[in-house]
Design an enzyme around this catalytic site. Structure first.
Site, short mmCIF file in Angstrom:
data_model
loop_
_atom_site.label_atom_id
_atom_site.label_comp_id
_atom_site.label_asym_id
_atom_site.label_seq_id
_atom_site.Cartn_x
_atom_site.Cartn_y
_atom_site.Cartn_z
N TYR A 52 -10.84 -0.88 -3.29
CA TYR A 52 -11.04 -1.75 -2.12
C TYR A 52 -12.02 -1.11 -1.14
CZ TYR A 52 -9.68 -4.70 1.87
OH TYR A 52 -9.67 -5.58 2.93
N ASP A 53 -11.75 0.14 -0.77
CA ASP A 53 -12.57 0.79 0.27
C ASP A 53 -14.03 0.93 -0.18
OD1 ASP A 53 -9.97 1.12 1.07
OD2 ASP A 53 -10.13 3.23 1.57
N ARG A 67 2.11 -6.36 2.98
CA ARG A 67 1.57 -5.83 4.22
C ARG A 67 2.71 -5.63 5.22
NH1 ARG A 67 -4.24 -8.88 4.82
NH2 ARG A 67 -3.34 -10.49 3.53
N SER A 97 4.26 -8.72 7.45
CA SER A 97 5.02 -9.69 6.66
C SER A 97 6.25 -9.03 6.04
CB SER A 97 4.13 -10.34 5.60
OG SER A 97 3.35 -9.37 4.94
N PHE A 128 8.10 -6.44 7.14
CA PHE A 128 9.15 -6.20 8.14
C PHE A 128 9.82 -7.51 8.57
CE2 PHE A 128 7.56 -1.87 10.12
CZ PHE A 128 7.76 -1.26 8.89
N GLY A 149 6.93 6.90 9.76
CA GLY A 149 6.70 5.78 10.68
C GLY A 149 5.86 6.16 11.89
N GLN A 164 2.66 6.85 11.70
CA GLN A 164 1.28 6.39 11.51
C GLN A 164 1.05 5.15 12.39
OE1 GLN A 164 3.77 5.96 9.34
NE2 GLN A 164 3.35 4.51 7.71
N GLN A 167 -3.95 6.94 11.23
CA GLN A 167 -4.18 6.27 12.51
C GLN A 167 -5.32 5.26 12.36
OE1 GLN A 167 -5.48 9.27 15.30
NE2 GLN A 167 -6.99 10.12 13.90
P1 NAD Z 1 -6.06 -13.03 1.18
O1 NAD Z 1 -5.69 -12.25 -0.01
O2 NAD Z 1 -5.04 -13.92 1.80
O3 NAD Z 1 -7.37 -13.89 0.94
C1 NAD Z 1 -8.35 -13.57 0.00
C2 NAD Z 1 -8.75 -14.84 -0.72
O4 NAD Z 1 -9.79 -14.54 -1.66
C3 NAD Z 1 -7.61 -15.46 -1.53
O5 NAD Z 1 -7.53 -16.83 -1.27
C4 NAD Z 1 -7.99 -15.16 -2.97
O6 NAD Z 1 -7.47 -16.08 -3.89
C5 NAD Z 1 -9.50 -15.19 -2.88
N1 NAD Z 1 -10.16 -14.44 -3.96
C6 NAD Z 1 -9.87 -13.19 -4.43
N2 NAD Z 1 -10.70 -12.84 -5.42
C7 NAD Z 1 -11.55 -13.90 -5.60
C8 NAD Z 1 -12.63 -14.15 -6.47
N3 NAD Z 1 -13.02 -13.24 -7.38
N4 NAD Z 1 -13.26 -15.34 -6.38
C9 NAD Z 1 -12.88 -16.27 -5.49
N5 NAD Z 1 -11.87 -16.09 -4.62
C10 NAD Z 1 -11.21 -14.90 -4.68
O7 NAD Z 1 -6.55 -11.96 2.27
P2 NAD Z 1 -7.02 -12.15 3.77
O8 NAD Z 1 -6.17 -11.29 4.62
O9 NAD Z 1 -7.19 -13.57 4.12
O10 NAD Z 1 -8.45 -11.45 3.73
C11 NAD Z 1 -9.65 -12.20 3.68
C12 NAD Z 1 -10.85 -11.25 3.78
O11 NAD Z 1 -10.79 -10.51 4.98
C13 NAD Z 1 -10.90 -10.24 2.63
O12 NAD Z 1 -12.24 -10.07 2.24
C14 NAD Z 1 -10.37 -8.97 3.26
O13 NAD Z 1 -10.91 -7.83 2.65
C15 NAD Z 1 -10.85 -9.13 4.70
N6 NAD Z 1 -9.99 -8.35 5.61
C16 NAD Z 1 -8.73 -8.79 5.94
C17 NAD Z 1 -7.94 -8.02 6.79
C18 NAD Z 1 -6.56 -8.45 7.22
O14 NAD Z 1 -5.91 -7.71 7.96
N7 NAD Z 1 -6.06 -9.60 6.86
C19 NAD Z 1 -8.42 -6.80 7.28
C20 NAD Z 1 -9.68 -6.38 6.88
C21 NAD Z 1 -10.47 -7.17 6.07
N1 UDP Z 2 4.04 0.09 5.68
C1 UDP Z 2 5.38 0.39 5.87
N2 UDP Z 2 6.30 -0.41 5.27
C2 UDP Z 2 5.98 -1.50 4.52
C3 UDP Z 2 4.61 -1.81 4.35
C4 UDP Z 2 3.66 -0.98 4.93
O1 UDP Z 2 5.73 1.36 6.56
O2 UDP Z 2 6.89 -2.16 4.03
C5 UDP Z 2 3.03 0.95 6.34
C6 UDP Z 2 1.91 1.42 5.42
O3 UDP Z 2 2.27 2.62 4.76
C7 UDP Z 2 0.79 1.64 6.43
C8 UDP Z 2 1.03 0.58 7.50
O4 UDP Z 2 2.41 0.18 7.33
O5 UDP Z 2 0.88 2.91 7.01
C9 UDP Z 2 0.14 -0.64 7.35
O6 UDP Z 2 0.21 -1.09 6.01
P1 UDP Z 2 -0.51 -2.42 5.49
O7 UDP Z 2 -0.35 -2.42 4.02
O8 UDP Z 2 -0.04 -3.59 6.26
O9 UDP Z 2 -2.04 -2.24 5.89
P2 UDP Z 2 -3.11 -1.07 5.72
O10 UDP Z 2 -2.44 0.18 5.24
O11 UDP Z 2 -4.07 -1.61 4.72
O12 UDP Z 2 -3.65 -0.91 7.07
#
Ligand code: NAD
Ligand code: UDP
Ligand code: UDP
Length: 312
Positions: A144-145, A185, A188, A190, A206, A208, A275
């Protein structure tokens, strides 16, 4: 009427974005392969005259005619993006190449939904856009990253090489209605655990931190970024700079749901950032934007959503 393509439009953020664009009168084409998204997220839009849905995987070429592209397709929760990590990288990288190729052919403006994960486990706090990050290239989060980092590289090379109009937003943890109840995530998890009386799972001790942005604030910022002048490419951080520990988040949710759930501690996943908090100076200046929904208000709205879908 402007024609706007939203990839990943049936996901959590994409569905809110589509809704706002349709309400503004834009012609919206939502492209999604339903990997993590669902038709129920956009059920309110199906049948609207200016909304069209196409099942398509962005790792394959796409030939459509649009004026602007919001590229959101990519699973975003660690559980989902680690399920098929090779596909996650393909979606970020091949997906970006295809959408950039499409934008180039059409001379369309294109916005990339990048992420605070490009900063990895940051040593600089809060994170400004100028920080290059601390990312493990071979760990379980790397698909992902590094996929998102490579997508940013591609955006800036298409901008330098082909003079494409690009906008890169780095999204920090965003939450709200339509998060998938099982996507793992923290918000959702919690809320669902608290509402169902299951143990609340805190990973690590906890301590972080994360900074949570309500979805409506995020969508507003994305729309403003798309409307910036051509010179404004970003990257720009979008998020809510109010920072909480996971313990604090857990306490808030237990209180709001009047839950009797027990709190349990589980091992911290590999490479979990300690963080995270955005420096939003650039967004505030360039977009005249700052988040307006507090975590308390946003959590109330999100708890109500989960009560409804869990039929509680
Ligand atoms: P999500 O998983 O709900 O949405 C992603 C959508 O992309 C889904 O509908 C999935 O079916 C679709 N998808 C995945 N692979 C695909 C492919 N190969 N072709 C077509 N569609 C595809 O996630 P989200 O939280 O809505 O995130 C949306 C975007 O925002 C992502 O790019 C994510 O990396 C970015 N983002 C989200 C967050 C967050 O906190 N929600 C944070 C940082 C970045
Ligand atoms: N986390 C947690 N309990 C859970 C799910 C996540 O303590 O049931 C922690 C996780 O380890 C991270 C933070 O909550 O430190 C945020 O996690 P999330 O997956 O929502 O997002 P991201 O790590 O990608 O920021
Ligand atoms: N592409 C697409 N739709 C288009 C134009 C291009 O999906 O309308 C894809 C196609 O797969 C191509 C990629 O975008 O390989 C990159 O396009 P570009 O023009 O940058 O490079 P090419 O590979 O065509 O030389």
């Amino acid at each position: 009427m402007k024609k706007i393509l939203v990839t990943g439009g049936a996901g959590f953020l994409g569905s809110h974005l589509c809704e706002r664009l349709v309400d503004k009168g834009m012609e919206v084409l939502c492209v999604d392969n339903f990997y993590t998204g669902s038709k129920s997220n956009i059920s309110g839009l199906i049948g609207r005259q200016n909304f069209e849905l196409m099942r398509h995987d962005v790792t394959f070429p796409l030939y459509v005619e649009v004026d602007e592209i919001f590229n959101l397709a990519c699973p975003a929760s660690p559980v989902h993006y680690q399920y098929d990590p090779v596909q996650t990288t393909k979606t970020s990288v091949h997906g970006a190449i295809n959408m950039l190729g499409l934008a180039k052919r059409l001379n369309a403006k294109i916005l990339q939904a990048s992420t605070s994960e490009v900063y990895g486990d940051p040593e600089i706090h809060p994170q400004p856009e100028s920080y290059w990050g601390k990312v493990n290239p071979i760990g379980i989060r790397s698909c992902y990253d590094e996929g998102k980092r490579c997508a940013e590289t591609l955006f800036f090379d298409y901008w330098r090489q082909h003079n494409l109009e690009i906008k890169v937003v780095r999204i920090f943890n965003t939450y709200g209605p339509r998060m998938h109840p099982n996507d793992g995530r923290v918000v959702s998890n919690f809320i669902v655990q608290a509402l169902q009386g299951q143990d609340i799972t805190i990973y690590g001790d906890g301590s972080q931190t994360r900074s949570f942005c309500y979805v409506d604030d995020l969508v507003e910022a994305m729309l403003r970024v798309m409307d910036t002048p051509k010179e404004f490419t970003g990257p720009v951080n979008i998020g809510n700079p109010t920072e909480f520990t996971m313990l604090e988040l857990c306490e808030k949710i237990l209180k709001k749901t009047a839950s009797k759930s027990k709190v349990v501690f589980k091992p911290l996943p590999e490479d979990d950032p300690k963080q995270r908090r955005p420096d939003i100076t650039i967004a505030q200046q360039a977009l005249k934007w700052k988040p307006s929904v507090t975590l308390d208000d946003g959590l109330d709205l999100t708890v109500n959503y989960f009560k409804k879908i869990l039929k509680l």
